[in-house]
Design an enzyme around this catalytic site. Structure first.
Site, PDB file in Angstrom:
ATOM      1  N   GLN A 115       0.836  -1.197   0.000  1.00 21.22           N
ATOM      2  CA  GLN A 115       0.000   0.000   0.000  1.00 21.22           C
ATOM      3  C   GLN A 115       0.876   1.255   0.000  1.00 21.22           C
ATOM      4  OE1 GLN A 115      -2.282   1.482   3.336  1.00 21.22           O
ATOM      5  NE2 GLN A 115      -4.146   1.502   2.105  1.00 21.22           N
ATOM      6  N   TYR A 165      -5.789  10.816   4.461  1.00 20.57           N
ATOM      7  CA  TYR A 165      -4.385  11.081   4.120  1.00 20.57           C
ATOM      8  C   TYR A 165      -4.312  11.906   2.824  1.00 20.57           C
ATOM      9  CZ  TYR A 165      -3.652   7.931   7.988  1.00 20.57           C
ATOM     10  OH  TYR A 165      -3.686   7.373   9.244  1.00 20.57           O
ATOM     11  N   ARG A 177      -7.663   2.217  -2.591  1.00 22.94           N
ATOM     12  CA  ARG A 177      -8.512   2.170  -1.397  1.00 22.94           C
ATOM     13  C   ARG A 177      -9.123   3.542  -1.140  1.00 22.94           C
ATOM     14  NH1 ARG A 177      -7.534   0.439   4.969  1.00 22.94           N
ATOM     15  NH2 ARG A 177      -9.078  -1.209   4.908  1.00 22.94           N
ATOM     16  N   GLY A 179      -9.387  -6.872   8.724  1.00 24.69           N
ATOM     17  CA  GLY A 179      -8.253  -6.210   9.353  1.00 24.69           C
ATOM     18  C   GLY A 179      -7.933  -6.825  10.692  1.00 24.69           C
ATOM     19  N   ARG A 180      -8.573  -6.316  11.743  1.00 22.54           N
ATOM     20  CA  ARG A 180      -8.250  -6.779  13.101  1.00 22.54           C
ATOM     21  C   ARG A 180      -8.271  -8.296  13.277  1.00 22.54           C
ATOM     22  NH1 ARG A 180     -11.495  -1.922  15.897  1.00 22.54           N
ATOM     23  NH2 ARG A 180     -12.693  -2.391  14.024  1.00 22.54           N
TER      24      ARG A 180
HETATM   25  C1  PHB Z   1      -2.730   4.266  11.442  1.00 20.55           C
HETATM   26  O1  PHB Z   1      -1.500   4.232  11.441  1.00 20.55           O
HETATM   27  O2  PHB Z   1      -3.379   4.365  12.463  1.00 20.55           O
HETATM   28  C2  PHB Z   1      -3.428   4.180  10.170  1.00 20.55           C
HETATM   29  C3  PHB Z   1      -2.694   4.067   9.010  1.00 20.55           C
HETATM   30  C4  PHB Z   1      -3.335   3.987   7.804  1.00 20.55           C
HETATM   31  C5  PHB Z   1      -4.710   4.020   7.768  1.00 20.55           C
HETATM   32  C6  PHB Z   1      -5.438   4.105   8.917  1.00 20.55           C
HETATM   33  C7  PHB Z   1      -4.799   4.197  10.122  1.00 20.55           C
HETATM   34  O3  PHB Z   1      -5.336   3.972   6.595  1.00 20.55           O
END
Ligand code: PHB
Length: 371
Positions: free
Chosen positions: A106, A187, A234, A324-325
């Site tokens: 990514q 971002y 994304r 994810g988690r």
């Molecule tokens: C994070 O470092 O908390 C983080 C990084 C990328 C993301 C979301 C959170 O897309």
């Protein structure tokens, strides 16, 4: 078990073609910041084992990785802008491939979500406009308030696009199977898309077409390296993560997705709702309209469990599901989903930073049975 539930049970575990890659299943490991990189933004040795342990995912999307020193916004996140980083990533991609897995990188630039202490020469973070984000940066000195960023000059943007292209080339040298452009979560690229953070008056601000311009130039640069069939994007159209918002996200993201589709990107990765939070955002729109505007694969993410995932695949609301988690605490998530085994819960204290603990020591079912 009824016939119907037997059918439902197979969707996640079907192979799927992603561009030239045949993925073993429709289960994707979402990009996860784990904050374990070493000095000079070099990925940790431990990351070799961490990713290899998770190689049964149909696709791994490696953690957000800065394309340049300026793109960094947190301590201990990795980069893909120099030789040592490329070599470290190479060992990771080799280990994943040795286990039969596939891995994308990514590509990340945080824009204003940074702090001078994380920037070269303690410079101000950069952004489309000089608007300070609410919230705090995670620095060497712990959490500190964000600062007002410096608005990028129009003349700097071509160089920024070039940094994405070079990062894409570096990812190729490191042996990745493809890359994901990070245009989500408040971002840099998301900051350009949305009118809360983009108040520019040049060709990169104002109209929807102008606000989408930087992302589309980045998509052109990255696909010039990889071809569209190995590039995903994304987005998080309804998320406010990173103090972001747009006054009218539906036409904005419809335009973005239509243009990305024209560039033949292989997948669209959509965070449904608030990042890591609710899937139902008041005043949001039905994200399926984006699926309808996109010819490639639709990768859905956010709070999925097995049942929700199977239903999304069965009703064709998604082609791939990113978890994810659950992947933090279940290296063998694919087997656990398949067998209906219990999932380990991730420990929040070891999600970010530290070493092996909470990173490479979550047990597989087999290891649990041997204890
Ligand atoms: C994070 O470092 O908390 C983080 C990084 C990328 C993301 C979301 C959170 O897309």
């Amino acid at each position: 078990m009824s016939t119907e539930s037997a059918n439902v049970d197979s969707y996640l575990f079907e192979p799927v073609q992603l561009g030239p890659l045949q993925l073993a299943n429709r289960i994707v490991m979402a990009p996860l910041t784990r904050s374990r990189a070493k000095e000079a933004d070099v990925p940790s040795e431990l990351a070799i084992e961490y990713y290899a342990q998770r190689a049964t995912a149909g696709l791994i999307i490696a953690e957000a990785t800065q394309i340049s020193p300026q793109g960094k916004g947190y301590v201990f996140t990795p980069g893909i802008y120099d030789r040592a980083q490329i070599e470290a990533w190479q060992r990771i991609t080799e280990a994943v491939h040795a286990k039969g897995g596939h891995i994308f990188l990514q590509l990340w630039h945080v824009g204003r979500i940074s702090h001078p202490s994380l920037q070269p020469d303690n410079a101000l973070p950069v952004a489309p406009s000089a608007i300070k984000p609410e919230g705090q940066a995670y620095t060497d000195d712990g959490f500190v308030p964000h600062v007002t960023p410096r608005a990028l000059a129009t003349s700097e943007l071509a160089g920024l696009v070039e940094q994405y292209r070079i990062a894409a080339l570096n990812a190729q040298a490191a042996g990745f199977d493809g890359v994901e452009i990070h245009a989500a979560n408040g971002y840099l690229l998301d900051q350009f898309l949305r009118d809360k953070t983009n108040q520019r008056t040049d060709a990169y601000g104002g109209s929807i077409a102008n606000r989408a311009r930087l992302l589309l130039e980045v998509a052109d640069a990255v696909t010039s390296v990889w071809g569209g069939e190995r590039v995903g994007v994304r987005i998080s159209p309804l998320s406010s993560f990173g103090d972001i918002a747009d006054s009218n996200p539906e036409p904005l993201f419809k335009h973005v997705v239509k243009e990305l589709s024209a560039r033949k990107l292989v997948y669209l990765h959509v965070i449904e709702g608030e990042t890591g939070g609710t899937r139902e955002v008041p005043g949001g729109f039905d994200l399926q309209v984006l699926r309808e505007s996109f010819d490639g694969l639709f990768m859905a993410n956010n709070g999925y469990d097995k049942e929700l995932a199977q239903r999304a695949l069965k009703t064709r609301r998604a082609d791939l599901i990113a978890f994810g988690r659950p992947f933090i605490s279940n290296p063998d998530l694919v087997t656990r989903l398949k067998t209906g085994a219990n999932l380990n819960e991730p420990d929040p204290d070891t999600m970010y930073g530290g070493g092996a603990e909470g990173y490479v020591d979550y047990p597989t079912l087999e290891q649990e049975a041997q204890r």
